[in-house]
Motif scaffolding. Structure first.
Motif, mmCIF file in Angstrom:
data_model
loop_
_atom_site.group_PDB
_atom_site.id
_atom_site.type_symbol
_atom_site.label_atom_id
_atom_site.label_comp_id
_atom_site.label_asym_id
_atom_site.label_seq_id
_atom_site.Cartn_x
_atom_site.Cartn_y
_atom_site.Cartn_z
ATOM 1 N N MET A 1 -44.267 -29.117 -40.470
ATOM 2 C CA MET A 1 -43.222 -29.412 -40.038
ATOM 3 C C MET A 1 -43.087 -28.899 -38.264
ATOM 4 S SD MET A 1 -39.256 -28.983 -40.925
ATOM 5 C CE MET A 1 -39.332 -27.375 -41.096
ATOM 6 N N ILE A 2 -42.852 -29.732 -37.596
ATOM 7 C CA ILE A 2 -42.594 -29.341 -36.229
ATOM 8 C C ILE A 2 -41.173 -28.780 -35.915
ATOM 9 C CG2 ILE A 2 -42.658 -30.076 -33.675
ATOM 10 C CD1 ILE A 2 -45.329 -30.555 -35.168
ATOM 11 N N LYS A 205 -48.672 -19.739 -36.115
ATOM 12 C CA LYS A 205 -48.138 -20.744 -35.362
ATOM 13 C C LYS A 205 -48.316 -20.929 -34.144
ATOM 14 C CE LYS A 205 -46.327 -22.300 -39.488
ATOM 15 N NZ LYS A 205 -46.889 -23.598 -40.103
ATOM 16 N N VAL A 206 -48.338 -21.793 -33.388
ATOM 17 C CA VAL A 206 -48.632 -21.893 -32.037
ATOM 18 C C VAL A 206 -47.397 -22.742 -31.348
ATOM 19 C CG1 VAL A 206 -49.941 -22.769 -29.932
ATOM 20 C CG2 VAL A 206 -51.205 -22.025 -32.068
ATOM 21 N N TYR A 207 -46.566 -22.072 -30.504
ATOM 22 C CA TYR A 207 -45.087 -22.541 -29.979
ATOM 23 C C TYR A 207 -45.363 -22.586 -28.265
ATOM 24 C CZ TYR A 207 -43.177 -22.107 -34.620
ATOM 25 O OH TYR A 207 -42.960 -22.244 -36.053
ATOM 26 N N LEU A 223 -52.411 -32.372 -29.867
ATOM 27 C CA LEU A 223 -53.602 -31.376 -29.964
ATOM 28 C C LEU A 223 -53.332 -30.482 -31.487
ATOM 29 C CD1 LEU A 223 -53.601 -30.321 -26.416
ATOM 30 C CD2 LEU A 223 -55.449 -31.518 -27.654
ATOM 31 N N GLY A 224 -52.018 -30.407 -31.881
ATOM 32 C CA GLY A 224 -51.850 -29.875 -32.856
ATOM 33 C C GLY A 224 -50.782 -28.535 -33.206
ATOM 34 N N VAL A 225 -49.950 -28.702 -31.780
ATOM 35 C CA VAL A 225 -48.950 -27.564 -31.793
ATOM 36 C C VAL A 225 -48.086 -27.537 -33.011
ATOM 37 C CG1 VAL A 225 -49.415 -26.965 -29.469
ATOM 38 C CG2 VAL A 225 -47.364 -28.504 -30.396
ATOM 39 N N ASP A 226 -47.452 -26.316 -33.257
ATOM 40 C CA ASP A 226 -46.407 -26.342 -34.378
ATOM 41 C C ASP A 226 -45.006 -26.486 -33.717
ATOM 42 O OD1 ASP A 226 -48.194 -25.549 -36.735
ATOM 43 O OD2 ASP A 226 -48.710 -24.142 -35.028
ATOM 44 N N GLY A 227 -44.829 -26.612 -32.661
ATOM 45 C CA GLY A 227 -43.485 -26.965 -32.024
ATOM 46 C C GLY A 227 -43.457 -26.490 -30.551
ATOM 47 N N VAL A 228 -42.452 -26.397 -29.886
ATOM 48 C CA VAL A 228 -42.500 -26.010 -28.510
ATOM 49 C C VAL A 228 -41.207 -25.211 -28.208
ATOM 50 C CG1 VAL A 228 -44.123 -27.788 -27.851
ATOM 51 C CG2 VAL A 228 -41.469 -28.088 -27.497
ATOM 52 N N PHE A 236 -35.837 -30.967 -28.476
ATOM 53 C CA PHE A 236 -35.357 -29.963 -29.535
ATOM 54 C C PHE A 236 -34.541 -30.662 -30.597
ATOM 55 C CE2 PHE A 236 -31.038 -29.227 -28.038
ATOM 56 C CZ PHE A 236 -31.323 -28.918 -26.665
ATOM 57 N N THR A 237 -33.835 -31.719 -30.329
ATOM 58 C CA THR A 237 -32.976 -32.260 -31.466
ATOM 59 C C THR A 237 -33.931 -33.072 -32.438
ATOM 60 O OG1 THR A 237 -31.431 -32.744 -29.998
ATOM 61 C CG2 THR A 237 -31.341 -34.139 -31.974
ATOM 62 N N PRO A 238 -33.843 -32.770 -33.965
ATOM 63 C CA PRO A 238 -34.539 -33.507 -34.712
ATOM 64 C C PRO A 238 -34.469 -34.888 -34.848
ATOM 65 C CG PRO A 238 -32.741 -32.196 -35.822
ATOM 66 C CD PRO A 238 -32.672 -32.058 -34.460
#
Length: 238
Positions: A1-2, A205-207, A223-228, A236-238
């Protein structure tokens, strides 16, 4: 989940790191929020990014640590944003914890560089303990010694390693630094696939921060990040 973090709350809609900015992020349904903490002269956890007030109120001289909480509460940080927020003051971490839902992931960054706040780690841990808020909390900092102190005080707290400059094999540093990390938070401009994969291999995790353009956001997701961390509500809104 992002998981995408509202950076300093919803700072495009209200003064950054203020209660209105935090409330607006919550209203947007943000699942994660990032904020910064420093200490007042009388050792209260004040939510602010800069070590001074110049961007909010150029007439206020000195540093955050030079003022008591009562004095800080009298500083208007809202008028420089818009007339709507005239009279808005800085908030404390305690006030944020009182309004932030417990299921919202809260990233608390210790702003310990260039000003070093001796004892801020213990004050922060005690604040979270008093509010029974060790769950859904990440403590991050560019000051990795501060993370080490937090870990010694409360090993159950999740730690996020902030990295601004490019490093040679930063995954090796993370692996051997003695910190029980949950995530790594790199500057987004140089975050690449190798970086992400190497840290995923460590189970972290990579943020990346701070991702405000949707094109770059999509690139990083691919690229595969887990979020930012982002200032853009649509991210940032789901």
């Amino acid at each position: 989940m992002i998981i995408n973090f509202a950076h300093r709350g919803s700072l495009t809609e209200a003064p950054e790191n203020s209660l209105p900015a935090i409330k607006k992020a919550i209203e947007h349904g943000a699942k994660a929020i990032e904020l910064d903490v420093q200490l007042s002269k009388d050792n209260h956890l004040v939510v602010i990014h800069d070590h001074h007030f110049k961007r909010f109120n150029p007439s206020i001289n000195g540093l955050v640590r030079d003022y008591t909480l009562a004095e800080i509460k009298n500083i208007d940080i809202g008028s420089s944003f818009s007339k709507e927020f005239e009279g808005t003051s800085l908030t404390t971490l305690e006030e944020v914890l009182e309004i932030c839902p417990e299921d919202t992931l809260l990233n608390i960054e210790i702003k310990n560089i260039p000003v070093i706040y001796e004892g801020i780690e213990e004050i922060l841990v005690n604040c979270l303990r008093d509010h029974n808020r060790f769950q859904n909390i990440i403590i991050s900092s560019f000051d990795h010694h501060a993370l080490q102190k937090v870990q010694a005080l409360e090993p159950s707290l999740k730690l996020g390693l902030l990295i601004y400059y490019r490093m040679v094999n930063p995954w090796e540093y993370a692996k051997n630094c003695g910190l029980n990390l949950t995530s790594v938070h790199p500057l987004q401009t140089w975050t690449d696939q190798q970086f992400i994969e190497e840290f995923h291999n460590l189970g972290l995790k990579v943020y990346p921060f701070t991702v405000n353009e949707e094109k770059r956001y999509k690139e990083l997701i691919d690229l595969g990040v887990d979020g930012v961390f982002s200032n853009t509500p649509s991210i940032f809104t789901p």
